[in-house]
Scaffold this active site. Structure first.
Site: not given
Length: 266
Positions: A100, A162, A192-193
């Site tokens: 998440i 995060y 990943p971006g």
């Protein structure tokens, strides 16, 4: 020497967590295209059934096993692995895609948010991997791909919770890779971006709100900062994951593969 090919996962059993999310969803389909039997899990039964049907449209004889699970639950994790092995045999590949977003500036973080993000993004990943690792050890082979992030390689403003959880995933990947390779099990991560998924687009929207920009304005700022001129597609991340699961990547160990459109070159 193996080369990557369309049936690169033929005869393999791949467990994909977070399969109801954009990257997990596309990874399950890519694995089926590559010949794998798949176990898909998530918390949204309707979305899991939709994915099962999508996989069977790719291949009418696709072996797709669905098991709803909350990965923060010890009981659900155990049931997931047991049921997956019973349905499709030894787990040859694990894709830890469940996760998440969320958080925000440190001044606004609550303890509840911190715990929730870390519990699913990191703790549940490690604990599920422990269970699957035991199954892989019996076969003396396997591959694990963890979904980290560019945020697991460098911090950005308003992203501490995060980012910390993804740094933890990156560190786990590297440390565990040393242990697992001794038993012919490869562990890697993809980083990943921004990805064209609901989670990625929501992150762009929230960043725009913090900076006083509309979604469209913020998307333009984001894409102008990427050498390729665009954010990443979920299918592109899925294809990289399938490569890392395949024998073509047999000496790729403990890596954090960036998918950034050139925005992070190091």
């Amino acid at each position: 020497m193996f080369v990557f090919k369309e049936d690169a996962l033929n005869g393999r059993h791949i467990l994909v967590t977070g399969a109801t999310g954009g990257i997990g969803y596309e990874t399950a389909k890519a694995a089926v295209r590559s010949g794998a039997a798949v176990t898909i899990t998530g918390r949204n039964e309707e979305k899991l059934e939709e994915l099962r049907q999508a996989c069977q449209e790719i291949s009418s004889d696709a072996k797709v096993f669905v098991q709803k699970a909350d990965l923060t639950s010890e009981e659900d994790r155990a049931k997931l692995v047991e049921a997956a092995v019973e349905a499709n045999g030894t787990i040859d590949g694990l894709v830890n895609s469940a996760g998440i977003g969320g958080g925000g500036p440190v001044k606004d973080l609550s303890e509840e948010d911190l715990r929730k993000i870390m519990e699913l993004n990191y703790t549940a990943t490690v604990l599920l991997t422990q269970l699957v690792y035991e199954n892989m050890r019996e076969a003396d082979s396997g591959a694990v791909v963890n979904l980290s992030s560019l945020s697991g390689l460098r911090g950005t403003k308003g992203n501490s919770a995060y980012s910390a959880s993804k740094f933890a995933v990156t560190g786990f990947t590297q440390a565990f890779a040393h242990e697992a390779i001794e038993e012919n099990i490869r562990v890697n991560a993809v980083c990943p971006g921004f990805v064209d998924t609901s989670m990625g687009l929501n992150a762009i929207r929230k960043k725009g709100e913090r900076e006083g920009r509309s979604f469209e304005e913020q998307m333009k700022v984001v894409e102008e900062g990427i050498p390729s001129g665009r954010i990443t597609k979920a299918e592109e991340v899925a294809n990289t994951i399938v490569f890392l699961l395949s024998a073509a990547a047999e000496n790729v160990v403990g890596e954090s593969v960036k998918i950034s459109g050139g925005s992070v070159m190091r």
